[in-house]
Design a protein around this motif. Sequence first.
Motif, short mmCIF file in Angstrom:
data_model
loop_
_atom_site.label_atom_id
_atom_site.label_comp_id
_atom_site.label_asym_id
_atom_site.label_seq_id
_atom_site.Cartn_x
_atom_site.Cartn_y
_atom_site.Cartn_z
N PRO A 23 0.80 -1.24 0.00
CA PRO A 23 0.00 0.00 0.00
C PRO A 23 0.83 1.28 0.00
O PRO A 23 0.30 2.35 -0.33
N MET A 24 2.11 1.20 0.36
CA MET A 24 2.96 2.40 0.34
C MET A 24 3.08 2.98 -1.06
O MET A 24 3.36 4.18 -1.22
N ALA A 25 2.88 2.14 -2.08
CA ALA A 25 2.92 2.65 -3.45
C ALA A 25 1.82 3.68 -3.69
O ALA A 25 1.97 4.56 -4.56
N GLY A 26 0.75 3.61 -2.90
CA GLY A 26 -0.35 4.57 -3.05
C GLY A 26 0.01 5.97 -2.62
O GLY A 26 -0.73 6.93 -2.91
N ASN A 27 1.15 6.14 -1.94
CA ASN A 27 1.57 7.48 -1.53
C ASN A 27 1.88 8.37 -2.72
O ASN A 27 2.03 9.59 -2.56
N ILE A 28 1.96 7.79 -3.89
CA ILE A 28 2.23 8.59 -5.08
C ILE A 28 1.13 9.62 -5.33
O ILE A 28 1.39 10.69 -5.90
N ILE A 29 -0.09 9.35 -4.88
CA ILE A 29 -1.18 10.28 -5.16
C ILE A 29 -1.07 11.55 -4.32
O ILE A 29 -1.77 12.53 -4.58
N ALA A 30 -0.17 11.56 -3.30
CA ALA A 30 0.06 12.78 -2.54
C ALA A 30 0.72 13.85 -3.41
O ALA A 30 0.66 15.04 -3.09
N PHE A 31 1.33 13.43 -4.52
CA PHE A 31 2.00 14.37 -5.42
C PHE A 31 1.20 14.58 -6.70
O PHE A 31 1.72 15.11 -7.68
N GLN A 32 -0.07 14.17 -6.68
CA GLN A 32 -0.94 14.30 -7.85
C GLN A 32 -2.26 14.95 -7.46
O GLN A 32 -2.62 14.99 -6.28
N ASP A 33 -2.97 15.45 -8.45
CA ASP A 33 -4.40 15.74 -8.29
C ASP A 33 -5.12 14.47 -8.72
O ASP A 33 -5.59 14.34 -9.87
N PHE A 34 -5.19 13.54 -7.79
CA PHE A 34 -5.63 12.18 -8.14
C PHE A 34 -7.11 12.15 -8.48
O PHE A 34 -7.94 12.75 -7.80
N SER A 35 -7.41 11.43 -9.53
CA SER A 35 -8.79 11.17 -9.93
C SER A 35 -8.96 9.67 -10.09
O SER A 35 -8.18 9.04 -10.83
N PRO A 36 -9.93 9.06 -9.41
CA PRO A 36 -10.13 7.61 -9.55
C PRO A 36 -10.41 7.18 -10.98
O PRO A 36 -10.13 6.05 -11.36
N PHE A 37 -10.94 8.10 -11.79
CA PHE A 37 -11.27 7.76 -13.18
C PHE A 37 -10.04 7.78 -14.07
O PHE A 37 -9.98 7.07 -15.06
N GLN A 38 -9.03 8.60 -13.70
CA GLN A 38 -7.80 8.66 -14.49
C GLN A 38 -6.72 7.70 -14.00
O GLN A 38 -5.84 7.32 -14.76
N GLY A 39 -6.80 7.33 -12.71
CA GLY A 39 -5.85 6.36 -12.17
C GLY A 39 -4.53 6.97 -11.78
O GLY A 39 -4.30 8.18 -11.90
N PHE A 40 -3.62 6.11 -11.32
CA PHE A 40 -2.32 6.57 -10.83
C PHE A 40 -1.47 7.18 -11.93
O PHE A 40 -0.73 8.14 -11.71
N PHE A 41 -1.52 6.62 -13.12
CA PHE A 41 -0.56 6.97 -14.15
C PHE A 41 -1.03 8.11 -15.05
O PHE A 41 -0.25 8.62 -15.85
N HIS A 42 -2.28 8.49 -14.94
CA HIS A 42 -2.80 9.54 -15.83
C HIS A 42 -3.28 10.77 -15.08
O HIS A 42 -3.70 11.74 -15.71
N SER A 43 -3.23 10.75 -13.73
CA SER A 43 -3.61 11.93 -12.96
C SER A 43 -2.51 12.99 -13.08
O SER A 43 -1.34 12.67 -13.28
N ASP A 44 -2.91 14.25 -12.97
CA ASP A 44 -1.98 15.36 -13.13
C ASP A 44 -1.01 15.45 -11.95
O ASP A 44 -1.42 15.37 -10.78
N TRP A 45 0.28 15.63 -12.24
CA TRP A 45 1.29 15.81 -11.21
C TRP A 45 1.28 17.26 -10.73
O TRP A 45 1.25 18.19 -11.54
N VAL A 46 1.31 17.43 -9.42
CA VAL A 46 1.31 18.78 -8.84
C VAL A 46 2.48 18.99 -7.89
O VAL A 46 2.59 20.04 -7.25
N GLY A 47 3.36 18.02 -7.74
CA GLY A 47 4.53 18.16 -6.88
C GLY A 47 4.16 18.28 -5.41
O GLY A 47 3.40 17.47 -4.87
N LEU A 48 4.66 19.32 -4.75
CA LEU A 48 4.47 19.51 -3.30
C LEU A 48 3.29 20.42 -2.98
O LEU A 48 3.21 20.96 -1.88
N LYS A 49 2.39 20.57 -3.90
CA LYS A 49 1.25 21.48 -3.72
C LYS A 49 0.45 21.13 -2.46
O LYS A 49 0.14 22.00 -1.65
#
Length: 325
Positions: free
Chosen positions: A56-82
């Motif tokens: 589950p630690m791999a899910g921490n990637i969404i902390a650096f994204q504007d995560f959308s369940p419909f776009q998924g991990f690899f297609h959500s927009d990256w926002v860095g440290l926002k």
Amino acid sequence: MENLQRTSESMIDLKEKTNVTIKPKKSKLKRMWKERYLYLLLLPGLLYFIIYRYIPMAGNIIAFQDFSPFQGFFHSDWVGLKHFKTIFEDQEVIRVLWNTLYLSFLQIVFAFPISIILAIMLNEVRSSFYKRVIQSIVYLPHFLSWVVVIGIVTVLLKSNGIVNKIIEGAFGIEPIGFLQDPHWFMPLVVLEVIWKESGWGTIIFLAALSGINPSLYEAAAVDGANRWQQIWHITLPALKSTIIILLILRLGSVLDVGFEQIYLMLTPFTMEIGNVLDTFVYLKGIQNSDFSFATAVGLFKSVVGLILIVAANRLAKRFGDGGVY
């Protein structure tokens, strides 16, 4: 002749030493195969940590994204440290962080020492029968879920509950809103933790106390030390290392004060003082669907816990203790 005899004796000794057979080391694979049943016993614990802790630690990637369940991990927009910047800019997060730190401080100051005191008291009980009975009584609350504990507290402390009826009948004062008054929230949470977990926390301290040499107490008694002096000069120093290790581990979870208990205790009246990081992440991430910000808060909490463990461990080593690692 004497020199010749000494030389021959030394050669015999050298020959005996060189004739010692050195057993070849077994390969790691052979040793693992020989101890395969021990590894099989270890396997369920390893699988638990791998599946429920590390993957589950791999899910921490969404902390650096504007995560959308419909776009998924690899297609959500990256926002860095926002989202991490928002943690320090959002006044609600700062208030929740303060509530968490304050409640954790109260638990360390008031709940943590109770297990030590209780273990010392149990250690002083000479009758093994009464000792087992008392241990069973103080261990029992640990096996109750927080749902049951909060249900008991609610029945006892509600406006027409037993406690308010006793107060009203004995002292003639109006019922106290224990569950609605924000000033009672923190004390009630700490008292619930003490009642539920203190008995279970004594197990480690009792194990440490069992390793004390009884002759130390006998020598102290011969020297005229009473029971209080024996506890102060023998028992407490023997518990020092255990106390420091458990305190270091407790500091690692200083931002983790228990989701289930707090969530069940929260009411609209106590939300301002009772909302902590765990409940905030749930309300923000699940109910408001702000997954990225909630993950950033959770990751921030984990990093702070890691820093506190490392710092406390180094501090303990500096003062001459072993520490955790």
